[in-house]
Design a protein around this motif. Structure first.
Motif, PDB file in Angstrom:
ATOM      1  N   TRP A  13      32.358  51.780  23.489  1.00  0.00           N
ATOM      2  CA  TRP A  13      33.556  51.445  23.325  1.00  0.00           C
ATOM      3  C   TRP A  13      34.721  52.601  22.834  1.00  0.00           C
ATOM      4  N   GLU A  18      38.336  54.337  27.558  1.00  0.00           N
ATOM      5  CA  GLU A  18      39.514  53.575  27.622  1.00  0.00           C
ATOM      6  C   GLU A  18      40.078  53.649  29.090  1.00  0.00           C
ATOM      7  N   ALA A  56      37.346  52.711  31.804  1.00  0.00           N
ATOM      8  CA  ALA A  56      36.604  51.405  30.969  1.00  0.00           C
ATOM      9  C   ALA A  56      36.414  50.348  31.903  1.00  0.00           C
TER      10      ALA A  56
END
Length: 527
Positions: free
Chosen positions: A494, A497, A501
Motif C-alpha cells: 500500500w 503508487e 503500483a
C-alpha cells in the motif's frame, strides 16, 4: 588367543598432499575472483579487501576444516578404520562470486552514488558483507535441523534449476567476458581447463590439472605483457606487504543488517542452496563409505559461516561435493587440516592476499566459467528427464537479471533513461525495460516458484502447483520477487503508487489468476 592390534590412525598420509593442493587451489581461485571483481570491475579499495574482508573469510575456512578434521578423526576412532576421508570444506564458488558481482560490488557503487566518499562506501559495503554472512549463517543454522523437510517441499528441479540459470548467465557469461578481455591468456587457460577437467586428458607432468592451468595462464600473461605482446592495460601488480591482521570479532555486522534488506531475495536462496548442497554432499560421502551425520555436516558449515561473518568475512563456506574424489586421491584427514591452517594463517599474515594479487583475472575467470557450466549441466542430469523443461524454465528469470546488470551500466544505457524505467506506456502493455527489471528482481526465488509449480503440474499434483503460485503472489506483493524498486528492495504494497503500483498488482494478479485456473481444473473428475 591374541588381541588383534588396532590400526595406526595417522594424521598425515602421502595422499593428503594431493588433496591439500587441490583444496587450496579451489579456495585461492575463489578468493582471487572476489578480489578481481571488487578491485578490477568495481574499483573497490584493495586495502579493505585484503586487510578486512580476507582475514575473516579465511578464518571461516580454518574453523570449518578443523571441525571436519575432528569429525573424520572421531569417525575413524569409532569404526576402527584408517581409510576415513574428511569432508572437504572451502568457499562456495557460486554464492561467493554472486556476493561479489551481485551484492558487494553494486552496493559499493550505490553507496558512492548516494554521496558517501570512497572510504565510507567501502566500510559500509564491508559491513553489508559481514551482515550478509550472519544472515545466511543463521538461516543455515536453523535449517540444519529441517534439511530433509526443505528438500521435500521444493523439488530438485526447483533447487537446481534456479541456481543453474544463475550459473549459466552470471557465472558463465559474465566471467567469460572477463576471460576474453585478454584473449590469448584467457582462451588458452580455459581450453586447458576443459582438457583436464572435462575431456580428462593426460598431462606430461604429475600436477593437479587446475594448478597447471593456473601456472600456464599466469606465465602467458606476464610473459606476453613484459614482451609488449599482451592485451592493452597490462601492468605488474604492486607487492602486498606481509602484515599481521587478526580477524577479531566485531559488531560492525550489526550496522550492516539494515543494508541487507534489498538483498534478501538473493541471500536467502544462497543460504538455502548450501543446506541442500550439504545434504547431497553427506549422501555422496556416505555412498563412498564414510557415514557422517548429516546434521553435523550442516551445523559445521553454519558455524564456520557465522564465525567468518562476525570476524569480518564476506564469503560463506560449504562442504565440497568431491569427497569421494579426494578419497580416490588417497587423502584422509590431514589434507583438511593442512588446508585450513594454510588459508587461515595466510589470511592473518597476508601471504594469501599476496598470492591472489598475482593471479590475473583472465586466468581466474575461466575456472568460474567451468563451475557455471558444470552447475548448469548438473541441473539437467540430476533431475528426472520429464522435469527438464521445468529446469529450462527456471533459467529465464536469470536472463532478465543479467540484462538488468548491463542496463544499469551507464556505458550501456543513459542513467536518466534507466532512472525513468517506470514511466510511460506505449499501448502494448507494460514498458519493456520495466518488465525486464521487474522479472529479474528476486530471480532465484522466482525460478524456484516457477519450476516447483511446473513440476507439480507435470506430476499431476495441481494442488501443490496452486500453493506455489499463491506463495508467488504473496511474495510479489511485498517485493521479495518482482520488486518494482529498481534496486530490488522490499516494501509494503500500500506504500507503492503510480505505474509501479500497477505493475505490482498486475504481477501479483497473474499468479493469483493462474492459481485459480489450476484450482478449477483440478476439480474435474478423473477419467
Amino acid at each position: 588367543m591374541t588381541a588383534s592390534a588396532s590400526p595406526v590412525r595417522r594424521w598425515f598420509v602421502p595422499g593428503d598432499l594431493n588433496g591439500f593442493f587441490g583444496l587450496v587451489v579451489d579456495n585461492l581461485s575463489i578468493l582471487g575472483f572476489i578480489a578481481a571483481a571488487l578491485i578490477g570491475i568495481f574499483q573497490f579499495p584493495a586495502e579493505v579487501v585484503f586487510t578486512r574482508m580476507f582475514p575473516g573469510t579465511a578464518l571461516g575456512v580454518l574453523v570449518g576444516n578443523l571441525i571436519y578434521t575432528w569429525m573424520a578423526h572421531r569417525l575413524a576412532a569409532k569404526t576402527g578404520r584408517d581409510d576415513v576421508t574428511a569432508m572437504p570444506l572451502g568457499l562456495d564458488a557460486p554464492t561467493s562470486i554472486g556476493m561479489a558481482l551481485l551484492v558487494l560490488g553494486p552496493a559499493f557503487v550505490g553507496f558512492k552514488q548516494a554521496g558517501l566518499d570512497e572510504q565510507a562506501a567501502a566500510n559500509a559495503t564491508w559491513q553489508l558483507g559481514m551482515a550478509s554472512l550472519v544472515v545466511m549463517g543463521v538461516l543455515k543454522l536453523v535449517l540444519s535441523f529441517f534439511g530433509d523437510a526443505v528438500t521435500r517441499a521444493v523439488p530438485r528441479a526447483g533447487l537446481l534449476g534456479s541456481i543453474g540459470g544463475a550459473a549459466l548467465t552470471l557465472l558463465g557469461f559474465l566471467p567469460l567476458i572477463e576471460t576474453l578481455r585478454q584473449p590469448i591468456v584467457g582462451f588458452v587457460t580455459f581450453g586447458l581447463l576443459l582438457y583436464v577437467l572435462v575431456a580428462k586428458g593426460r598431462l606430461p607432468v604429475k600436477l593437479p590439472g587446475v594448478l597447471l592451468a593456473f601456472i600456464v595462464g599466469t606465465a602467458l600473461y606476464y610473459g606476453l605483457g613484459l614482451a609488449g605482446l599482451g592485451a592493452p592495460g597490462f601492468k605488474v601488480p604492486e607487492a602486498v606487504p606481509l602484515a599481521l591482521t587478526l580477524p577479531l570479532p566485531t559488531l560492525g555486522w550489526l550496522d550492516g543488517l539494515a543494508y541487507t534488506v534489498p538483498y534478501l531475495p538473493l541471500l536467502l536462496p544462497f543460504g538455502l542452496l548450501m543446506v541442500v548442497g550439504g545434504i547431497n554432499v553427506s549422501e555422496s560421502a556416505r555412498a563412498a563409505g564414510d557415514d557422517y551425520r548429516t546434521r553435523d555436516v550442516l551445523l559445521a558449515e553454519a558455524v564456520s559461516t557465522l564465525v567468518a561473518g562476525v570476524c569480518g568475512g564476506v564469503a560463506q563456506t560449504t562442504p565440497y561435493i568431491g569427497q569421494p574424489a579426494y578419497k580416490h586421491m588417497g587423502a584422509r584427514k590431514g589434507y583438511t587440516l593442512l588446508t585450513g591452517v594454510f588459508i587461515g594463517v595466510g589470511g592473518v599474515l597476508g601471504y594469501v592476499s599476496g598470492l591472489v594479487q598475482w593471479l590475473p583475472v583472465a586466468v581466474l575467470a575461466p575456472i568460474i566459467v567451468y563451475v557455471g557450466l558444470d552447475i548448469t549441466v548438473q541441473a539437467f542430469t540430476e533431475t528426472p528427464r520429464k522435469h527438464a523443461i521445468a529446469v529450462a524454465l527456471g533459467f529465464l528469470p536469470s536472463v532478465a537479471y543479467l540484462l538488468t546488470i548491463k542496463f544499469g551500466n551507464p556505458a550501456w544505457i543513459a542513467p536518466d533513461r534507466f532512472a525513468g524505467l517506470y514511466e510511460g506506456v506505449d499501448g502494448h502493455g507494460l514498458p519493456d525495460l520495466a518488465t525486464i527489471v521487474t522479472l529479474g528482481n528476486g530471480f532465484i526465488i522466482t525460478a524456484m516458484i516457477w519450476t516447483t509449480a511446473l513440476v507439480a503440474m507435470i506430476d499431476g499434483r495441481n494442488g501443490r502447483a496452486v500453493v506455489a503460485l499463491l506463495v508467488g503472489a504473496v511474495l510479489t506483493l511485498f517485493g521479495i520477487i518482482h520488486s518494482v524498486d529498481p534496486r530490488g528492495g522490499i516494501y509494503l504494497p500500500w506504500d507503492v503508487e503510480g505505474l509501479r503500483a500497477t505493475i505490482l498488482w498486475q504481477f501479483a494478479g497473474a499468479y493469483a489468476a493462474l492459481a485459480a485456473l489450476l484450482g478449477a481444473l483440478s476439480l474435474q473428475k478423473k477419467p
